[in-house]
Scaffold this motif. Structure first.
Motif, mmCIF file in Angstrom:
data_model
loop_
_atom_site.group_PDB
_atom_site.id
_atom_site.type_symbol
_atom_site.label_atom_id
_atom_site.label_comp_id
_atom_site.label_asym_id
_atom_site.label_seq_id
_atom_site.Cartn_x
_atom_site.Cartn_y
_atom_site.Cartn_z
ATOM 1 N N ASN A 225 0.804 -1.226 0.000
ATOM 2 C CA ASN A 225 0.000 0.000 0.000
ATOM 3 C C ASN A 225 0.838 1.277 0.000
ATOM 4 O OD1 ASN A 225 -2.726 -1.211 0.247
ATOM 5 N ND2 ASN A 225 -1.936 -1.969 2.185
ATOM 6 N N SER A 226 2.133 1.121 -0.120
ATOM 7 C CA SER A 226 3.019 2.282 0.000
ATOM 8 C C SER A 226 3.299 2.941 -1.341
ATOM 9 C CB SER A 226 4.350 1.857 0.627
ATOM 10 O OG SER A 226 5.240 2.944 0.683
ATOM 11 N N ASP A 227 3.437 4.252 -1.301
ATOM 12 C CA ASP A 227 3.942 4.973 -2.469
ATOM 13 C C ASP A 227 5.267 5.668 -2.119
ATOM 14 O OD1 ASP A 227 3.047 6.968 -0.805
ATOM 15 O OD2 ASP A 227 1.558 7.771 -2.192
ATOM 16 N N ASP A 228 5.786 5.375 -0.917
ATOM 17 C CA ASP A 228 7.091 5.879 -0.477
ATOM 18 C C ASP A 228 7.685 4.804 0.446
ATOM 19 O OD1 ASP A 228 9.319 7.125 0.529
ATOM 20 O OD2 ASP A 228 8.330 9.032 0.926
ATOM 21 N N TYR A 229 8.347 3.820 -0.165
ATOM 22 C CA TYR A 229 8.819 2.657 0.582
ATOM 23 C C TYR A 229 9.750 3.033 1.714
ATOM 24 C CZ TYR A 229 6.918 0.152 -3.429
ATOM 25 O OH TYR A 229 6.089 -0.323 -4.396
ATOM 26 N N ASP A 230 10.725 3.876 1.449
ATOM 27 C CA ASP A 230 11.685 4.245 2.490
ATOM 28 C C ASP A 230 10.977 4.832 3.703
ATOM 29 O OD1 ASP A 230 13.676 3.388 0.870
ATOM 30 O OD2 ASP A 230 14.625 5.329 0.542
ATOM 31 N N ASN A 231 10.132 5.806 3.460
ATOM 32 C CA ASN A 231 9.466 6.498 4.562
ATOM 33 C C ASN A 231 8.558 5.564 5.361
ATOM 34 O OD1 ASN A 231 8.683 9.194 5.846
ATOM 35 N ND2 ASN A 231 6.688 8.384 5.226
ATOM 36 N N ASP A 232 7.763 4.751 4.657
ATOM 37 C CA ASP A 232 6.784 3.901 5.341
ATOM 38 C C ASP A 232 7.450 2.745 6.091
ATOM 39 O OD1 ASP A 232 4.843 5.545 4.371
ATOM 40 O OD2 ASP A 232 4.256 4.243 2.708
ATOM 41 N N ILE A 233 8.464 2.146 5.492
ATOM 42 C CA ILE A 233 9.153 1.041 6.170
ATOM 43 C C ILE A 233 9.923 1.552 7.378
ATOM 44 C CG2 ILE A 233 10.962 -0.707 5.945
ATOM 45 C CD1 ILE A 233 10.134 -1.019 3.014
ATOM 46 N N ILE A 234 10.589 2.695 7.224
ATOM 47 C CA ILE A 234 11.333 3.269 8.344
ATOM 48 C C ILE A 234 10.397 3.704 9.468
ATOM 49 C CG2 ILE A 234 12.748 5.254 9.031
ATOM 50 C CD1 ILE A 234 14.109 5.004 6.258
ATOM 51 N N ASP A 235 9.251 4.249 9.096
ATOM 52 C CA ASP A 235 8.260 4.636 10.102
ATOM 53 C C ASP A 235 7.789 3.411 10.886
ATOM 54 O OD1 ASP A 235 6.429 6.654 11.269
ATOM 55 O OD2 ASP A 235 4.883 5.409 10.325
ATOM 56 N N TYR A 236 7.598 2.294 10.186
ATOM 57 C CA TYR A 236 7.201 1.046 10.852
ATOM 58 C C TYR A 236 8.315 0.546 11.785
ATOM 59 C CZ TYR A 236 6.516 -4.002 11.383
ATOM 60 O OH TYR A 236 6.406 -5.274 11.896
ATOM 61 N N LEU A 237 9.558 0.580 11.328
ATOM 62 C CA LEU A 237 10.678 0.119 12.152
ATOM 63 C C LEU A 237 10.804 0.944 13.421
ATOM 64 C CD1 LEU A 237 13.443 -0.467 9.424
ATOM 65 C CD2 LEU A 237 12.045 -2.194 10.580
ATOM 66 N N ASN A 238 10.581 2.239 13.292
ATOM 67 C CA ASN A 238 10.712 3.121 14.459
ATOM 68 C C ASN A 238 9.582 2.965 15.470
ATOM 69 O OD1 ASN A 238 13.141 4.590 14.419
ATOM 70 N ND2 ASN A 238 12.404 5.873 12.735
ATOM 71 N N LYS A 239 8.550 2.197 15.114
ATOM 72 C CA LYS A 239 7.419 2.003 16.031
ATOM 73 C C LYS A 239 7.353 0.586 16.587
ATOM 74 C CE LYS A 239 4.496 5.516 13.821
ATOM 75 N NZ LYS A 239 3.270 5.746 13.022
ATOM 76 N N ILE A 240 8.217 -0.323 16.079
ATOM 77 C CA ILE A 240 8.134 -1.726 16.479
ATOM 78 C C ILE A 240 8.266 -1.900 17.985
ATOM 79 C CG2 ILE A 240 9.365 -3.930 16.418
ATOM 80 C CD1 ILE A 240 9.818 -3.576 13.490
ATOM 81 N N ASN A 241 9.260 -1.285 18.576
ATOM 82 C CA ASN A 241 9.506 -1.432 20.021
ATOM 83 C C ASN A 241 8.920 -0.281 20.835
ATOM 84 O OD1 ASN A 241 10.883 -3.827 19.597
ATOM 85 N ND2 ASN A 241 12.891 -2.830 19.478
ATOM 86 N N LYS B 16 9.518 2.745 20.443
ATOM 87 C CA LYS B 16 10.441 3.875 20.550
ATOM 88 C C LYS B 16 11.254 3.981 19.259
ATOM 89 C CE LYS B 16 14.167 1.196 22.691
ATOM 90 N NZ LYS B 16 15.120 1.109 23.827
ATOM 91 N N LYS B 17 11.812 5.124 19.040
ATOM 92 C CA LYS B 17 12.588 5.391 17.829
ATOM 93 C C LYS B 17 13.878 4.576 17.843
ATOM 94 C CE LYS B 17 14.456 9.275 15.179
ATOM 95 N NZ LYS B 17 14.629 10.746 15.135
ATOM 96 N N LEU B 18 14.106 3.834 16.763
ATOM 97 C CA LEU B 18 15.320 3.022 16.680
ATOM 98 C C LEU B 18 16.541 3.864 16.382
ATOM 99 C CD1 LEU B 18 14.232 -0.143 14.638
ATOM 100 C CD2 LEU B 18 14.403 0.116 17.103
ATOM 101 N N ASP B 19 16.409 4.733 15.386
ATOM 102 C CA ASP B 19 17.567 5.514 14.944
ATOM 103 C C ASP B 19 17.093 6.636 14.033
ATOM 104 O OD1 ASP B 19 20.225 6.296 14.530
ATOM 105 O OD2 ASP B 19 20.906 4.216 14.401
ATOM 106 N N GLU B 20 18.055 7.484 13.634
ATOM 107 C CA GLU B 20 17.724 8.563 12.717
ATOM 108 C C GLU B 20 17.349 8.005 11.347
ATOM 109 O OE1 GLU B 20 17.421 11.710 13.548
ATOM 110 O OE2 GLU B 20 17.974 11.147 15.600
#
Length: 299
Positions: free
Chosen positions: A107-123, A125-129
């Motif tokens: 469902n993404s039209d911006d893979y980098d942004n959406d995948i990184i946003d998901y990674l930063n929410k997994i735990n 808290k923010k994983l990294d910049e």
């Protein structure tokens, strides 16, 4: 080869040039001119024909097989599975939900942004910049494509594709939607071949075709020059010796190029290490590295 042995390349180049100068000057001007013309003709013909012949061989014989081989090792879930594995291995102790990751990507039209946003929410808290995670994500893309290609095709193509993804991740992102075709992976395989496989494969064939034409014409030249100037006596003129020596040096340069191409062929066909200009011994040379670098970057 150990970097401390770099002198073998430059030393070998010097020995070849001096040998050709001495031998050509000694054999007389007629033989020198005849062999010089043959050597120059060999490299001109090899350069002129290698592109066309290599391209023809690849597209008529090899390419369709490459597409089929890539297709049979791919399915519409493989990309997500591989991305899941690599994201969990980037060093943050995260557990990726494969189904959720697949939904995000579809469902993404911006893979980098959406995948990184998901990674930063997994735990929670923010994983990294974002820049750091973006770099790691692109590295995952590169590893995935490299693994897909190396299953059936050459290590050189796989390594070349990996580097290309790092250089231009947006090009790879255009491939991602093709992985989700439930009926066929042929479009994805076609895209991989067109953007990542065709060029390195043709490059490999160019090297082989080049050395084949070069070697054949050099052999014919050798046979012809054996009969040239048979009754010729040794010139005493300094000018004749000097001209013959200069022509011999040019012949030696062609021979050095042939050796560099053979070394390059042994690398791209023989190993997945040092596929590009990374040979520490060659990098330390003063002369040979420029010849090898040109051959490495030849398109």
């Amino acid at each position: 080869m150990d970097s401390n042995l770099w002198w073998i390349y430059d030393g070998g180049t010097a020995v070849i040039l001096l040998s050709f100068i001495f031998i050509t000057a000694k054999r007389g001007l007629a033989k020198a001119v005849a062999s010089f013309v043959g050597f120059i003709l060999s490299i001109v013909v090899a350069v002129a024909l290698c592109n066309t012949v290599a391209d023809s061989i690849y597209h008529t014989i090899i390419r369709s097989s490459n597409v089929k081989n890539l297709t049979k090792h791919m399915n519409n879930t493989k990309f997500v599975e591989m991305l899941d594995e690599r994201l969990e291995d980037i060093g943050y102790s995260i557990s990726v939900n494969q189904n959720k990751l697949e939904t995000i990507i579809k469902n993404s039209d911006d893979y980098d942004n959406d995948i990184i946003d998901y990674l930063n929410k997994i735990n929670g808290k923010k994983l990294d910049e974002k820049a750091r995670l973006e770099f790691l994500l692109h590295d995952c893309y590169a590893d995935i494509l490299k693994a897909m290609i190396s299953e059936e095709l050459s290590p050189f193509c796989a390594e070349s594709a990996s580097r290309q993804v790092i250089d231009d991740p947006k090009e790879f992102e255009q491939l991602i939607p093709l992985f989700f075709d439930a009926e066929t992976q042929t479009p994805a395989a076609e895209y991989i071949c067109e953007h990542y496989v065709d060029e390195p494969y043709i490059y490999c064939f160019k090297l082989v075709v080049f050395i084949a034409f070069l070697g054949l014409i050099m052999l014919i030249t050798f046979l012809i020059t054996k009969s040239v100037g048979k009754g010729e006596t040794m010139e005493t003129s300094f000018v004749s010796h000097a001209v013959s020596g200069i022509l011999g040096m040019a012949k030696g340069a062609v021979f050095v190029i042939a050796i560099a191409v053979i070394i390059r062929i042994s690398v791209v066909y023989g190993t997945n290490q040092l596929l590009f200009f990374e040979n520490p011994a060659i990098e330390k040379t003063y002369v040979f590295k420029y010849i090898y670098e040109y051959i490495t970057n030849y398109k």
